[in-house]
Motif scaffolding. Sequence first.
Motif, mmCIF file in Angstrom:
data_model
loop_
_atom_site.group_PDB
_atom_site.id
_atom_site.type_symbol
_atom_site.label_atom_id
_atom_site.label_comp_id
_atom_site.label_asym_id
_atom_site.label_seq_id
_atom_site.Cartn_x
_atom_site.Cartn_y
_atom_site.Cartn_z
ATOM 1 N N ASP A 36 0.861 -1.187 0.000
ATOM 2 C CA ASP A 36 0.000 0.000 0.000
ATOM 3 C C ASP A 36 0.894 1.232 0.000
ATOM 4 O O ASP A 36 2.075 1.141 -0.313
ATOM 5 C CB ASP A 36 -0.990 -0.020 1.175
ATOM 6 C CG ASP A 36 -0.322 0.037 2.548
ATOM 7 O OD1 ASP A 36 0.887 0.337 2.634
ATOM 8 O OD2 ASP A 36 -1.001 -0.209 3.544
ATOM 9 N N TYR A 43 -0.270 1.754 -8.249
ATOM 10 C CA TYR A 43 -1.627 1.300 -7.911
ATOM 11 C C TYR A 43 -2.689 2.147 -8.592
ATOM 12 O O TYR A 43 -2.660 3.370 -8.500
ATOM 13 C CB TYR A 43 -1.872 1.378 -6.403
ATOM 14 C CG TYR A 43 -0.917 0.578 -5.556
ATOM 15 C CD1 TYR A 43 -0.751 -0.788 -5.770
ATOM 16 C CD2 TYR A 43 -0.198 1.179 -4.544
ATOM 17 C CE1 TYR A 43 0.121 -1.520 -4.981
ATOM 18 C CE2 TYR A 43 0.669 0.457 -3.753
ATOM 19 C CZ TYR A 43 0.831 -0.899 -3.965
ATOM 20 O OH TYR A 43 1.684 -1.623 -3.192
ATOM 21 N N ALA A 44 -3.667 1.499 -9.204
ATOM 22 C CA ALA A 44 -4.820 2.211 -9.755
ATOM 23 C C ALA A 44 -5.697 2.707 -8.611
ATOM 24 O O ALA A 44 -6.215 3.820 -8.650
ATOM 25 C CB ALA A 44 -5.618 1.301 -10.685
ATOM 26 N N HIS A 45 -5.826 1.886 -7.576
ATOM 27 C CA HIS A 45 -6.640 2.223 -6.395
ATOM 28 C C HIS A 45 -5.937 1.630 -5.181
ATOM 29 O O HIS A 45 -6.214 0.492 -4.805
ATOM 30 C CB HIS A 45 -8.060 1.663 -6.507
ATOM 31 C CG HIS A 45 -8.777 2.104 -7.735
ATOM 32 N ND1 HIS A 45 -9.266 3.373 -7.888
ATOM 33 C CD2 HIS A 45 -9.078 1.455 -8.878
ATOM 34 C CE1 HIS A 45 -9.836 3.486 -9.070
ATOM 35 N NE2 HIS A 45 -9.730 2.333 -9.698
ATOM 36 N N GLU A 46 -5.047 2.393 -4.585
ATOM 37 C CA GLU A 46 -4.304 1.939 -3.419
ATOM 38 C C GLU A 46 -5.273 1.475 -2.344
ATOM 39 O O GLU A 46 -6.377 2.014 -2.201
ATOM 40 C CB GLU A 46 -3.406 3.090 -2.929
ATOM 41 C CG GLU A 46 -2.513 2.755 -1.769
ATOM 42 C CD GLU A 46 -3.178 2.976 -0.431
ATOM 43 O OE1 GLU A 46 -2.802 2.282 0.521
ATOM 44 O OE2 GLU A 46 -4.084 3.816 -0.350
ATOM 45 N N GLU A 47 -4.880 0.459 -1.568
ATOM 46 C CA GLU A 47 -5.767 -0.233 -0.636
ATOM 47 C C GLU A 47 -6.445 0.670 0.390
ATOM 48 O O GLU A 47 -7.646 0.577 0.618
ATOM 49 C CB GLU A 47 -4.968 -1.322 0.085
ATOM 50 C CG GLU A 47 -5.820 -2.283 0.868
ATOM 51 C CD GLU A 47 -4.992 -3.432 1.399
ATOM 52 O OE1 GLU A 47 -5.124 -3.705 2.607
ATOM 53 O OE2 GLU A 47 -4.224 -4.033 0.622
ATOM 54 N N SER A 50 -6.352 4.360 0.687
ATOM 55 C CA SER A 50 -6.923 5.623 0.217
ATOM 56 C C SER A 50 -7.879 5.452 -0.961
ATOM 57 O O SER A 50 -8.652 6.345 -1.257
ATOM 58 C CB SER A 50 -5.802 6.576 -0.220
ATOM 59 O OG SER A 50 -5.201 6.090 -1.407
ATOM 60 N N LYS A 51 -7.751 4.326 -1.648
ATOM 61 C CA LYS A 51 -8.536 4.054 -2.869
ATOM 62 C C LYS A 51 -8.197 5.025 -3.994
ATOM 63 O O LYS A 51 -8.918 5.153 -4.956
ATOM 64 C CB LYS A 51 -10.051 4.072 -2.593
ATOM 65 C CG LYS A 51 -10.504 3.196 -1.446
ATOM 66 C CD LYS A 51 -10.186 1.749 -1.706
ATOM 67 C CE LYS A 51 -10.700 0.880 -0.565
ATOM 68 N NZ LYS A 51 -9.954 -0.307 -0.333
ATOM 69 N N GLN A 52 -7.051 5.711 -3.881
ATOM 70 C CA GLN A 52 -6.588 6.665 -4.882
ATOM 71 C C GLN A 52 -5.419 6.056 -5.665
ATOM 72 O O GLN A 52 -4.757 5.144 -5.188
ATOM 73 C CB GLN A 52 -6.124 7.966 -4.205
ATOM 74 C CG GLN A 52 -7.199 8.682 -3.425
ATOM 75 C CD GLN A 52 -8.322 9.144 -4.335
ATOM 76 O OE1 GLN A 52 -8.083 9.720 -5.386
ATOM 77 N NE2 GLN A 52 -9.555 8.869 -3.936
ATOM 78 N N PRO A 53 -5.132 6.599 -6.853
ATOM 79 C CA PRO A 53 -3.955 6.128 -7.593
ATOM 80 C C PRO A 53 -2.663 6.530 -6.872
ATOM 81 O O PRO A 53 -2.584 7.625 -6.310
ATOM 82 C CB PRO A 53 -4.053 6.834 -8.940
ATOM 83 C CG PRO A 53 -5.331 7.562 -8.963
ATOM 84 C CD PRO A 53 -5.903 7.585 -7.593
ATOM 85 N N TRP A 54 -1.682 5.637 -6.886
ATOM 86 C CA TRP A 54 -0.381 5.907 -6.286
ATOM 87 C C TRP A 54 0.700 5.524 -7.271
ATOM 88 O O TRP A 54 0.564 4.569 -8.037
ATOM 89 C CB TRP A 54 -0.186 5.124 -4.983
ATOM 90 C CG TRP A 54 -0.923 5.776 -3.849
ATOM 91 C CD1 TRP A 54 -2.270 5.746 -3.635
ATOM 92 C CD2 TRP A 54 -0.377 6.581 -2.818
ATOM 93 N NE1 TRP A 54 -2.590 6.486 -2.522
ATOM 94 C CE2 TRP A 54 -1.446 7.000 -1.993
ATOM 95 C CE3 TRP A 54 0.913 6.975 -2.498
ATOM 96 C CZ2 TRP A 54 -1.255 7.803 -0.883
ATOM 97 C CZ3 TRP A 54 1.095 7.772 -1.375
ATOM 98 C CH2 TRP A 54 0.024 8.188 -0.587
ATOM 99 N N SER A 84 1.629 9.929 -3.929
ATOM 100 C CA SER A 84 0.339 10.051 -4.601
ATOM 101 C C SER A 84 0.560 10.408 -6.064
ATOM 102 O O SER A 84 1.481 11.153 -6.406
ATOM 103 C CB SER A 84 -0.537 11.098 -3.914
ATOM 104 O OG SER A 84 0.099 12.349 -3.914
#
Length: 156
Positions: free
Chosen positions: A24, A93-97, A99-103, A50
């Motif tokens: 994450d 990450y398309a949706h980090e675990e 934050s659910k945001q891209p990272w 981010s």
Amino acid sequence: MVFNSILPQSAQYHFRETWHPETDWSFKSNCSTRGEGDKALFSLTAEMGSARPWQQWAETEIPPNDGGKITYFDAGLKGISNAEVAAIWLPCYAHEETSKQPWSMSVFADALKPLEASDEEARQTLIDLATSFARQAHEDAKCDLPSKLPSSTAIR
């Protein structure tokens, strides 16, 4: 080994590694080389950030150095280098675990003491090391986006 030919001369080298393998925003991997008197010589680092445009990343994340003119290379979202640092900004990450945001991931090959090589040789060595480290870190972090790293034969 590449370190024997480019690091400042030392009777011995010490390698230290830290690794936070959480998949994450907190993933971090670092390998550092120290010489005599425990003086820092070289560091490879991968850490999350981010997602943002590469220009913003470059303005805030590139380690300060005296390596001369910055050049760009194709790796990840953008690769930046000079004779003392190579940095790669790559998608992770398309949706980090949490934050659910891209990272995205920053990867640095940072010569903390000037390398014993010409500026061009130093720059290429740093790019090669950063790219190799980025491949492993991208895998270790279990990134779900393609790394956009060049194939190992396309680095030079």
